[in-house]
Design a protein around this motif. Structure first.
Motif, PDB file in Angstrom:
ATOM      1  N   UNK A  61     -23.238 -10.995 -47.481  1.00  0.00           N
ATOM      2  CA  UNK A  61     -23.183 -11.518 -48.837  1.00  0.00           C
ATOM      3  C   UNK A  61     -23.779 -12.916 -48.969  1.00  0.00           C
ATOM      4  N   UNK A  62     -23.987 -13.584 -47.824  1.00  0.00           N
ATOM      5  CA  UNK A  62     -24.715 -14.851 -47.826  1.00  0.00           C
ATOM      6  C   UNK A  62     -25.714 -14.835 -46.674  1.00  0.00           C
ATOM      7  N   UNK A  63     -26.725 -15.677 -46.809  1.00  0.00           N
ATOM      8  CA  UNK A  63     -27.711 -15.851 -45.736  1.00  0.00           C
ATOM      9  C   UNK A  63     -27.558 -17.259 -45.181  1.00  0.00           C
ATOM     10  N   UNK A  64     -27.898 -17.404 -43.907  1.00  0.00           N
ATOM     11  CA  UNK A  64     -27.932 -18.735 -43.309  1.00  0.00           C
ATOM     12  C   UNK A  64     -29.333 -18.970 -42.785  1.00  0.00           C
ATOM     13  N   UNK A  65     -29.815 -20.183 -42.992  1.00  0.00           N
ATOM     14  CA  UNK A  65     -31.131 -20.541 -42.461  1.00  0.00           C
ATOM     15  C   UNK A  65     -31.028 -21.883 -41.771  1.00  0.00           C
TER      16      UNK A  65
END
Length: 129
Positions: A61-65
């Motif tokens: 549900x979220x992305x991390x970069x």
């Protein structure tokens, strides 16, 4: 990355939802920035926020970069899509799939104010041709 209109199949907890609200209000935040918004009010540590962010990444549900030595977190599910899915699940689970039963229950338990009733009435008039 733009939030999608399709809610994830994975349910999120109340604590995870608090983190999502922060990210929906301002995407691309670090764990420390999220903590600034929720830690004091909920008596959480930065480690708690990092754990919740990690779970949300795993749920898709979220992305991390990466951003240097830190990560930026961005929602992949739009708030409206999530609320719509949760609303539908609530109506299905508690009211047999009938939204009218939910409204009737709220009216019978006096959970609706006159203003709420006026807004519902106006909405219904808009929806009918």
């Amino acid at each position: 990355m733009t939030p999608s209109n399709d809610p994830s199949g994975e349910r999120i907890t109340e604590a995870e939802h608090a983190v999502m609200e922060v990210l929906w209000d301002r995407p691309r935040q670090t764990a420390a920035e999220v903590c600034e918004e929720v830690c004091a009010a909920r008596d959480w540590s930065l480690a708690t926020v990092k754990t919740l962010l990690s779970r949300l990444v795993q749920k898709g549900v979220i992305a991390s970069e990466p951003d240097g030595r830190r990560f930026l977190y961005t929602p992949l599910v739009a708030r409206e899509a999530y609320v719509g899915g949760e609303s539908r699940r609530l109506v299905d689970r508690l009211f047999g799939g009938r939204a009218a039963s939910l409204v009737a229950h709220l009216a019978e338990t006096e959970a609706l104010t006159d203003r709420d009733l006026d807004e519902i009435e106006a909405l219904l008039k808009e929806l009918r041709p």
